[in-house]
Design an enzyme around this catalytic site. Structure first.
Site: not given
Length: 465
Positions: A206, A261, A287, A324
């Protein structure tokens, strides 16, 4: 048994057997307990009688799931604070060392995480590469956690004071939660962590519905049977429950990941702020937690949205198939099972980071300024079926280059937790565009340093020892 395990539980209105169950269940299973400061003690027992007496005495330091939920309610009403969390788990070898025979019999639990068959299934590194405390037989884990180091340390010392000389502390891990500028929990690569969780309490569902952007697209409600297991060694398994607990110490090479990266951003020709999308394509979120499939840049609302699927991104032109979070929670897009069956593989994750570092994980600094070891994640998760949840997620999803199943596409391993031979993968140059480039493998930046499978029994079982 009158406890309905096929749905969520309303703890505020629980009565009868359900109330009894909550009163004998350990905290942290149905709802995460605050453990910003955590100690995990891994033990081996030398004397069964002394080990039993130790566990009985530790039970006096523990609280029930019901007591924990009452504390949460009181805190929200500004009517009181919490008390430290103490959790106890036993391995199959631990039950045998105690002389207990009728303990829960999950096949993966009996086999153990460090067994050769398990290692092959999960592509785990050899046991000889683990930290020393994880190379031998572990019997138990005692978790002590709280919001402050002072409270955690005091309860930790109380537990150690009860430990008999016949028991040995094989290893101890210290968790230290990290947060970003908005106070949200992050892991060492700098990304918001633990956002998408199965919810077992009606009140939590809820709250997700009313306090975030809703649950109409992705409903996190999960049945109790996805996390609870009858405690067959307890006085009354009809109302006494526990859960299978996975612990894995995962070391993170932040320097290597941040270089990956940067390399991906270079391969795709990304410049300026657009370079942030390279990391988001590896993780599946920016991020700050913004899902890559919902927008091309970060800056989502807080708390971050979890109300999404990949229905609008079936060709992975926004979020790669191998990202991922798409590999470990495909949200109905895996291609092998119907959505309801797919959801049954999800676990209740309760991890916390470990290790200290001088740099800000979210700062814009070169990869060379990042730590290459000594930091990571104490991965912890509760399951009702280890083979269908943790082991399935790791071996059939993360370690499987062919998942998700898409005609003509081999997505590759999960770039974060995937273990095995890594290959090249395709990425879209522009968010939502059709042009793609092939990038070399994201090097493995997460290494298993040790772990085991445990069962977190009911308080009734522990008291009856």
């Amino acid at each position: 048994m009158s406890i309905d395990l096929s749905t969520t539980l309303s703890w505020t209105t629980a009565s009868g057997d359900a109330a009894t169950m909550l009163g004998e269940l350990q905290p942290n299973i149905l709802k995460a307990h605050v453990r910003d400061h955590l100690s995990a003690l891994f033990l081996a027992f030398g004397d069964a009688a002394e080990a039993r007496a130790f566990l009985v005495s530790v039970t006096g330091k523990m609280k029930s799931a019901k007591a924990h939920l009452d504390e949460v309610g009181a805190f929200k009403a500004e009517a009181g604070g919490g008390t430290p969390y103490v959790g106890v788990g036993l391995t199959a070898a631990g039950y045998r060392a105690l002389g207990v025979e009728n303990f829960p019999q999950d096949k993966a639990f009996l086999r153990g995480m460090t067994a050769p068959d398990t290692r092959r299934q999960l592509n785990d590194p050899p046991r000889s590469t683990f930290d020393p405390g994880y190379r031998g037989e572990i019997h138990a884990v005692v978790l002590v956690g709280d919001a402050t180091d002072k409270a955690m340390a005091a309860r930790h010392n109380e537990v150690l004071g009860l430990l008999p000389d016949s028991a040995a502390v094989l290893a101890e891990e210290t968790g230290l939660g990290r947060v970003n500028a908005r106070g949200e929990g992050i892991e060492h690569f700098g990304y918001v962590d633990g956002r998408s969780q199965p919810l077992f309490l009606t009140e939590d569902v809820d709250a997700e519905k009313n306090n975030t952007d809703g649950i109409n697209v992705w409903n996190p409600a999960s049945p109790l049977e996805q996390v609870l297991v009858p405690d067959t060694a307890a006085p009354d398994p009809g109302v006494h429950f526990g859960s299978y607990f996975v612990f894995r110490k995962l070391e993170q090479n932040v320097r290597r990941f941040k270089q990956a990266e940067a390399d991906l951003a270079d391969t795709l020709g990304l410049t300026g702020e657009a370079r942030d999308r390279a990391g988001a394509m590896i993780i599946g979120r920016f991020e700050d937690g913004t899902p890559l499939t919902t927008q091309r840049e970060d800056g989502a609302e807080s708390p971050v949205s979890n109300n999404f699927t990949y229905d609008s991104d079936r060709a992975a032109l926004k979020c790669p198939f191998q990202a991922h979070i798409r590999k470990t929670n495909p949200r109905g897009s895996g291609g092998a099972e119907d959505p309801a069956d797919e959801r049954r593989h999800l676990m209740a994750r309760r991890g916390v980071t470990y290790g200290e570092r001088p740099d800000d994980p979210n700062a814009d600094v070169p990869p060379a300024a990042r730590p290459s070891g000594g930091v990571g994640l104490l991965f912890m998760a509760f399951n009702s079926r280890l083979g269908n949840q943790f082991e399935f997620t790791q071996s059939v999803w993360a370690d499987n280059p062919g998942f998700p199943i898409v005609d003509g596409v081999t997505p590759g391993l999960d770039p974060v937790i995937g273990q095995g031979q890594r290959g090249s993968s395709d990425y879209t140059v522009d968010w939502g565009g059709s042009a793609q480039r092939t990038a070399g493998p994201v090097p493995q930046s997460v290494t298993l340093r040790g772990g085991e499978y445990f069962f977190m029994p009911s308080l009734a079982f522990l008291r009856a020892l």
